[in-house]
Design a protein around this motif. Structure first.
Motif, PDB file in Angstrom:
ATOM      1  N   VAL A  38       8.821   1.192  -0.544  1.00 19.52           N
ATOM      2  CA  VAL A  38       7.640   0.743  -1.294  1.00 19.52           C
ATOM      3  C   VAL A  38       6.523   0.348  -0.330  1.00 19.52           C
ATOM      4  CG1 VAL A  38       6.727  -1.077  -2.790  1.00 19.52           C
ATOM      5  CG2 VAL A  38       8.904   0.014  -3.344  1.00 19.52           C
ATOM      6  N   SER A  42       3.014   2.387  -0.116  1.00 14.92           N
ATOM      7  CA  SER A  42       1.768   1.654  -0.350  1.00 14.92           C
ATOM      8  C   SER A  42       0.821   1.810   0.837  1.00 14.92           C
ATOM      9  CB  SER A  42       2.072   0.164  -0.574  1.00 14.92           C
ATOM     10  OG  SER A  42       2.915  -0.027  -1.686  1.00 14.92           O
ATOM     11  N   THR A  43       1.386   1.754   2.037  1.00 11.69           N
ATOM     12  CA  THR A  43       0.577   1.922   3.249  1.00 11.69           C
ATOM     13  C   THR A  43      -0.022   3.320   3.298  1.00 11.69           C
ATOM     14  OG1 THR A  43       1.934   0.354   4.493  1.00 11.69           O
ATOM     15  CG2 THR A  43       0.622   1.915   5.774  1.00 11.69           C
ATOM     16  N   LEU A  45      -0.684   5.370   0.797  1.00 13.21           N
ATOM     17  CA  LEU A  45      -1.720   5.516  -0.227  1.00 13.21           C
ATOM     18  C   LEU A  45      -3.012   4.833   0.203  1.00 13.21           C
ATOM     19  CD1 LEU A  45       0.393   4.940  -3.483  1.00 13.21           C
ATOM     20  CD2 LEU A  45      -0.557   7.102  -2.636  1.00 13.21           C
ATOM     21  N   LEU A  46      -2.891   3.629   0.779  1.00 13.42           N
ATOM     22  CA  LEU A  46      -4.077   2.899   1.223  1.00 13.42           C
ATOM     23  C   LEU A  46      -4.788   3.652   2.338  1.00 13.42           C
ATOM     24  CD1 LEU A  46      -5.885   0.363   1.355  1.00 13.42           C
ATOM     25  CD2 LEU A  46      -4.226  -0.602   2.969  1.00 13.42           C
ATOM     26  N   THR A  77      -2.463  -6.521   4.638  1.00 17.51           N
ATOM     27  CA  THR A  77      -1.115  -6.983   4.984  1.00 17.51           C
ATOM     28  C   THR A  77      -1.131  -8.475   5.306  1.00 17.51           C
ATOM     29  OG1 THR A  77      -0.473  -4.814   5.856  1.00 17.51           O
ATOM     30  CG2 THR A  77       0.825  -6.730   6.593  1.00 17.51           C
ATOM     31  N   TYR A  99       8.638  -8.341  -5.714  1.00 18.60           N
ATOM     32  CA  TYR A  99       8.717  -7.488  -4.531  1.00 18.60           C
ATOM     33  C   TYR A  99       8.440  -8.246  -3.244  1.00 18.60           C
ATOM     34  CZ  TYR A  99       7.728  -4.104  -0.942  1.00 18.60           C
ATOM     35  OH  TYR A  99       7.739  -3.442   0.252  1.00 18.60           O
TER      36      TYR A  99
END
Length: 227
Positions: A38, A42-43, A45-46, A77, A99
């Motif tokens: 996850v 997420s990283t 996509l960013l 982050t 999460y």
């Protein structure tokens, strides 16, 4: 379940040292692959979003675009992930499978000082969240808009990150460097998860130093010609 000899206290956590007392500890629900997956997704996509968005400006070099991706990633982050740790002192008791709580339960296998709420780690993370997080997002804006303070800002944040990384590792060494559940977690989390905040800030410091020095030389030549 591990029992601390002679204390009558039972510790069911997976962390080292085994006598670390975490009353009310709730084991993580998510698997290691899920937690890491996850975070990685997420990283990705960013970074992809910032890369595409920054590509709309033809004046931005690839280095500037990568730096925008880095500062967006590190800023969020610091503020979201590390911010949760700073403001959630009993994340290890979480029963909701949140999460971020699961992430810190997992990371604590590589450095139990987080679960133990170590004062040194807390101080480092608090400064990181309050100062470096917002400053990193400001760096994204500074690069995107070509602000004159861009290099100085990136230089300052990177020095702060290097100082934080040094303090993080040095305090661990001084306390015995025995906070990982296994060599796997030691190298994957304690070393691997933090190496980016050593290597990349070092490269940024060198680049910004050169840029500032070059600009100062140009300014000096202009003043000489005027005289």
């Amino acid at each position: 379940m591990a029992r601390v000899e002679g204390s009558g206290i039972s510790n069911n956590h997976p962390y080292v040292p085994r006598d670390l007392h975490l009353p009310g500890f709730v084991p993580g629900v998510l698997s290691q692959s899920t937690v890491v997956g996850v975070f990685g997704l997420s990283t990705l996509l960013l970074v992809s979003f910032i890369w595409v968005l920054s590509g709309r400006s033809p004046k931005k070099t690839k280095i500037d675009r990568w730096l925008m991706c880095w500062w967006a990633f590190t800023g969020l982050t610091h503020m979201i992930v590390e911010g949760y740790f700073v403001f959630s002192p009993e994340f290890y008791k979480d029963k909701t499978a949140c999460y971020l709580a699961e992430l810190w339960k997992e990371y604590s296998k590589g450095d139990s000082r987080y679960a133990a709420r170590d004062a040194g780690v807390l101080a480092i993370e608090t400064l990181t969240v309050v100062l470096e997080g917002p400053a990193s997002l400001l760096a994204v804006y500074a690069i995107a808009t070509g602000k004159s303070y861009s290099y100085i800002l990136q230089f300052a944040i990177s020095l702060g990150q290097l100082y934080g990384a040094a303090a993080y590792y040095i305090t661990s060494l001084l306390e015995g460097d025995n906070f990982s559940s296994s060599s796997h977690y030691y190298y994957a989390y304690y070393i691997g998860a933090n190496v980016s905040w050593v290597v990349i800030p070092t490269l940024i410091v060198i680049r910004c130093w050169r840029k500032v020095c070059a600009a100062s030389q140009i300014q000096g030549h202009k003043k000489t010609k005027v005289r």
